[in-house]
Design an enzyme around this catalytic site. Structure first.
Site, PDB file in Angstrom:
ATOM      1  CG  HIS A  84      -2.029  -1.046   1.089  1.00 17.02           C
ATOM      2  ND1 HIS A  84      -2.836  -1.419   2.130  1.00 17.02           N
ATOM      3  CD2 HIS A  84      -2.424  -1.812   0.041  1.00 17.02           C
ATOM      4  CE1 HIS A  84      -3.680  -2.372   1.735  1.00 17.02           C
ATOM      5  NE2 HIS A  84      -3.431  -2.628   0.474  1.00 17.02           N
TER       6      HIS A  84
ATOM      7  CB  THR B 268      -4.387  -7.827   8.166  1.00 12.36           C
ATOM      8  OG1 THR B 268      -5.160  -7.247   7.120  1.00 12.36           O
ATOM      9  CG2 THR B 268      -4.133  -9.282   7.880  1.00 12.36           C
TER      10      THR B 268
ATOM     11  CG  ASN C 179      -6.658 -10.118  14.343  1.00 12.47           C
ATOM     12  OD1 ASN C 179      -7.148  -9.436  15.241  1.00 12.47           O
ATOM     13  ND2 ASN C 179      -6.594  -9.710  13.086  1.00 12.47           N
TER      14      ASN C 179
ATOM     15  CD  GLU D 143     -10.904  -6.738  17.364  1.00 16.33           C
ATOM     16  OE1 GLU D 143     -11.229  -6.482  16.185  1.00 16.33           O
ATOM     17  OE2 GLU D 143     -10.618  -5.875  18.221  1.00 16.33           O
TER      18      GLU D 143
END
Ligand SMILES: [Zn+2]
Length: 269
Positions: A125, A208, A233, A235
């Protein structure tokens, strides 16, 4: 460490497989960098509130280049004052152990991996450290030392001039992928990232949510090839689902700082 995770990592280590690490905003959040989605990224232009998905576009840059630059310079200032954390350091140690068998693909533009010492990095990115001509002449240049400390501060004439392309007199632009642009190899190393996914023995996904297409494609390639697939992660996210569906996958709950040091050690760092 969970027994299943330990056995997956031991398999990768003893096979001397290539390791592809894919990182997102979660690892930077632990260095204090906000995601800049939602409220963190709001920006007022005239009487309107713009969200990041509107600011980070070629269309907005063509309409209001100075506003887009002020928004980025404000964000870049936040990045510049952040420091790499133990998650970044663990990946540097892993790269030192694996050498050319290590590749890092990051969605983060904050430069923290590079500043921590990672070298084999594809910034899919872009990277806040660089700018390029918005009209397309020349290659990458260092971001000029222009700081915007307050959201209300207009650019000075000297700052505008520092953000002008010496080749054509047009605007320089941040070296970042905008929401209305496409991944490519020249600026964002898309083909290199996909090739790395095609030859890796382990995909390690860190922090991510998989909101963008190239990271999801990397996850899909890894899943289809049946390689080891570990998601780190705190989450739930789409990569955790892929990891759980994979015969050699594991969804490790926890943050990069909590989990990467032990994972890197298990891989030989
Ligand atoms: Zn130019």
């Amino acid at each position: 460490m969970e027994e299943r995770l330990s056995s997956i990592l031991e398999g990768v280590r003893s096979a001397r497989g290539r390791v592809l690490v894919l990182t997102g905003a979660g690892i930077s959040a632990e260095s204090g960098i906000p995601t800049f989605r939602g409220r963190d990224g709001y920006w007022v232009v005239g009487s309107r509130n713009y969200i990041p998905q509107e600011m980070a576009t070629r269309e907005m840059f063509e309409r209001a280049p100075e506003e887009v630059w002020r928004w980025y310079l404000y964000r870049f200032g936040v990045c510049k004052h952040a420091e790499p954390n133990a998650g970044h350091a663990a990946l540097v140690a892993l790269e030192a152990a694996l050498g050319d068998r290590f590749t890092l693909v990051t969605q983060n533009i904050d430069g923290l991996h590079r500043r921590a010492g990672s070298r084999r990095v594809f910034t899919i990115h872009g990277d806040a450290a660089w700018v390029r001509c918005a009209g397309g002449c020349g290659g990458l240049r260092d971001l000029p030392p222009v700081e915007v400390r307050s959201k209300d501060e207009p650019l000075s004439a000297a700052q505008r001039s520092a953000l002008t392309c010496p080749g054509c007199g047009g605007w320089l632009r941040p070296h970042v992928l905008w929401f209305d642009e496409y991944y490519d190899e020249e600026n964002y190393r898309m083909d290199s990232a996909l090739r790395a996914a095609g030859s890796a023995g382990l995909l390690l996904v860190v922090g991510t949510s998989g909101a963008t297409s190239l990271p999801m494609e990397i996850g899909r390639i890894a899943f289809d090839r049946g390689i080891a697939l570990v998601d780190v992660n705190p989450e739930e996210n789409p990569f955790a689902e892929l990891a759980r569906a994979s015969p050699r996958g594991f969804a490790a709950r926890g943050s990069a700082v909590e989990r990467l040091p032990e994972i890197a050690r298990a891989l030989g760092a």
